[in-house]
Design a protein around this motif. Structure first.
Motif, mmCIF file in Angstrom:
data_model
loop_
_atom_site.group_PDB
_atom_site.id
_atom_site.type_symbol
_atom_site.label_atom_id
_atom_site.label_comp_id
_atom_site.label_asym_id
_atom_site.label_seq_id
_atom_site.Cartn_x
_atom_site.Cartn_y
_atom_site.Cartn_z
ATOM 1 N N ASP A 21 46.585 68.386 37.581
ATOM 2 C CA ASP A 21 46.186 68.767 36.227
ATOM 3 C C ASP A 21 46.971 67.933 35.211
ATOM 4 O O ASP A 21 48.185 68.082 35.095
ATOM 5 C CB ASP A 21 46.454 70.258 36.023
ATOM 6 C CG ASP A 21 46.082 70.757 34.635
ATOM 7 O OD1 ASP A 21 45.982 69.943 33.688
ATOM 8 O OD2 ASP A 21 45.893 71.978 34.484
ATOM 9 N N PRO A 22 46.283 67.044 34.449
ATOM 10 C CA PRO A 22 47.011 66.160 33.540
ATOM 11 C C PRO A 22 47.741 66.896 32.422
ATOM 12 O O PRO A 22 48.798 66.455 31.973
ATOM 13 C CB PRO A 22 45.940 65.217 32.993
ATOM 14 C CG PRO A 22 44.647 65.905 33.242
ATOM 15 C CD PRO A 22 44.853 66.784 34.442
ATOM 16 N N GLU A 23 47.204 68.007 31.960
ATOM 17 C CA GLU A 23 47.896 68.768 30.910
ATOM 18 C C GLU A 23 49.180 69.386 31.449
ATOM 19 O O GLU A 23 50.205 69.399 30.759
ATOM 20 C CB GLU A 23 46.979 69.832 30.328
ATOM 21 C CG GLU A 23 45.852 69.240 29.494
ATOM 22 C CD GLU A 23 44.911 70.286 28.938
ATOM 23 O OE1 GLU A 23 45.281 71.472 28.863
ATOM 24 O OE2 GLU A 23 43.799 69.900 28.564
ATOM 25 N N ALA A 24 49.141 69.881 32.668
ATOM 26 C CA ALA A 24 50.350 70.431 33.294
ATOM 27 C C ALA A 24 51.354 69.314 33.559
ATOM 28 O O ALA A 24 52.560 69.496 33.366
ATOM 29 C CB ALA A 24 49.993 71.157 34.593
ATOM 30 N N GLN A 25 50.870 68.153 33.970
ATOM 31 C CA GLN A 25 51.754 67.013 34.205
ATOM 32 C C GLN A 25 52.433 66.586 32.907
ATOM 33 O O GLN A 25 53.639 66.309 32.888
ATOM 34 C CB GLN A 25 50.973 65.847 34.804
ATOM 35 C CG GLN A 25 50.480 66.141 36.206
ATOM 36 C CD GLN A 25 49.455 65.158 36.704
ATOM 37 O OE1 GLN A 25 48.817 64.437 35.928
ATOM 38 N NE2 GLN A 25 49.249 65.126 38.020
ATOM 39 N N LEU A 26 51.670 66.551 31.817
ATOM 40 C CA LEU A 26 52.235 66.223 30.513
ATOM 41 C C LEU A 26 53.316 67.223 30.145
ATOM 42 O O LEU A 26 54.436 66.836 29.777
ATOM 43 C CB LEU A 26 51.141 66.220 29.440
ATOM 44 C CG LEU A 26 51.627 66.199 27.990
ATOM 45 C CD1 LEU A 26 52.365 64.912 27.666
ATOM 46 C CD2 LEU A 26 50.458 66.415 27.044
ATOM 47 N N GLU A 27 53.011 68.502 30.239
ATOM 48 C CA GLU A 27 53.972 69.533 29.852
ATOM 49 C C GLU A 27 55.236 69.470 30.712
ATOM 50 O O GLU A 27 56.344 69.597 30.209
ATOM 51 C CB GLU A 27 53.318 70.916 29.945
ATOM 52 C CG GLU A 27 54.147 72.012 29.342
ATOM 53 C CD GLU A 27 54.465 71.805 27.856
ATOM 54 O OE1 GLU A 27 55.587 72.181 27.455
ATOM 55 O OE2 GLU A 27 53.631 71.278 27.110
ATOM 56 N N LEU A 28 55.054 69.258 31.998
ATOM 57 C CA LEU A 28 56.207 69.153 32.900
ATOM 58 C C LEU A 28 57.046 67.918 32.546
ATOM 59 O O LEU A 28 58.278 67.988 32.507
ATOM 60 C CB LEU A 28 55.712 69.090 34.341
ATOM 61 C CG LEU A 28 56.688 69.452 35.437
ATOM 62 C CD1 LEU A 28 57.322 70.816 35.225
ATOM 63 C CD2 LEU A 28 55.973 69.417 36.782
ATOM 64 N N GLY A 29 56.379 66.817 32.262
ATOM 65 C CA GLY A 29 57.095 65.615 31.845
ATOM 66 C C GLY A 29 57.894 65.850 30.575
ATOM 67 O O GLY A 29 59.047 65.422 30.464
ATOM 68 N N LEU A 30 57.310 66.558 29.618
ATOM 69 C CA LEU A 30 58.007 66.852 28.368
ATOM 70 C C LEU A 30 59.188 67.788 28.596
ATOM 71 O O LEU A 30 60.226 67.652 27.939
ATOM 72 C CB LEU A 30 57.041 67.457 27.348
ATOM 73 C CG LEU A 30 55.972 66.500 26.813
ATOM 74 C CD1 LEU A 30 54.979 67.257 25.941
ATOM 75 C CD2 LEU A 30 56.596 65.342 26.061
#
Length: 106
Positions: A21-30
């Motif tokens: 999930d790209p949104e979850a990946q973004l949030e985790l990266g942040l």
């Protein structure tokens, strides 16, 4: 073992990110980038942001551009910053990425 084993919402986020999930990946990266709920870990931040960015997530592309532009956890690399800002700027409404592209073009 998950970094979030005792934090159910974050553990679910990590699971969603691992599932692509790209949104979850973004949030985790942040989270890793800014130390939200975990220790700052630039390598993990970059890895998760790259996964999201490769799926055309514009905010992840922009954040990667910033990492390379300012050398946050990576060597300053204006060519790599330009690459990520360009991808982000090609998507509607990403004016900040367009601004950084202009800075890099001057």
């Amino acid at each position: 073992m998950s970094s979030f084993s005792k934090n159910a919402p974050a553990a679910k986020l990590e699971l969603d990110a691992e599932r692509g999930d790209p949104e979850a990946q973004l949030e985790l990266g942040l989270m890793y980038l800014h130390g939200r709920g975990v220790r700052v870990n630039y390598a993990m931040a970059r890895a998760w942001l790259e996964k999201a960015a490769e799926q055309d997530e514009p905010d992840a592309q922009h954040e990667l551009g910033l990492m390379y532009y300012y050398g946050r956890g990576v060597a300053v690399d204006r060519a790599e910053a330009y690459k990520w800002f360009k991808l982000a700027a090609e998507q509607p409404g990403n004016y900040a990425a367009q601004m950084y592209l202009q800075k890099l073009s001057n």
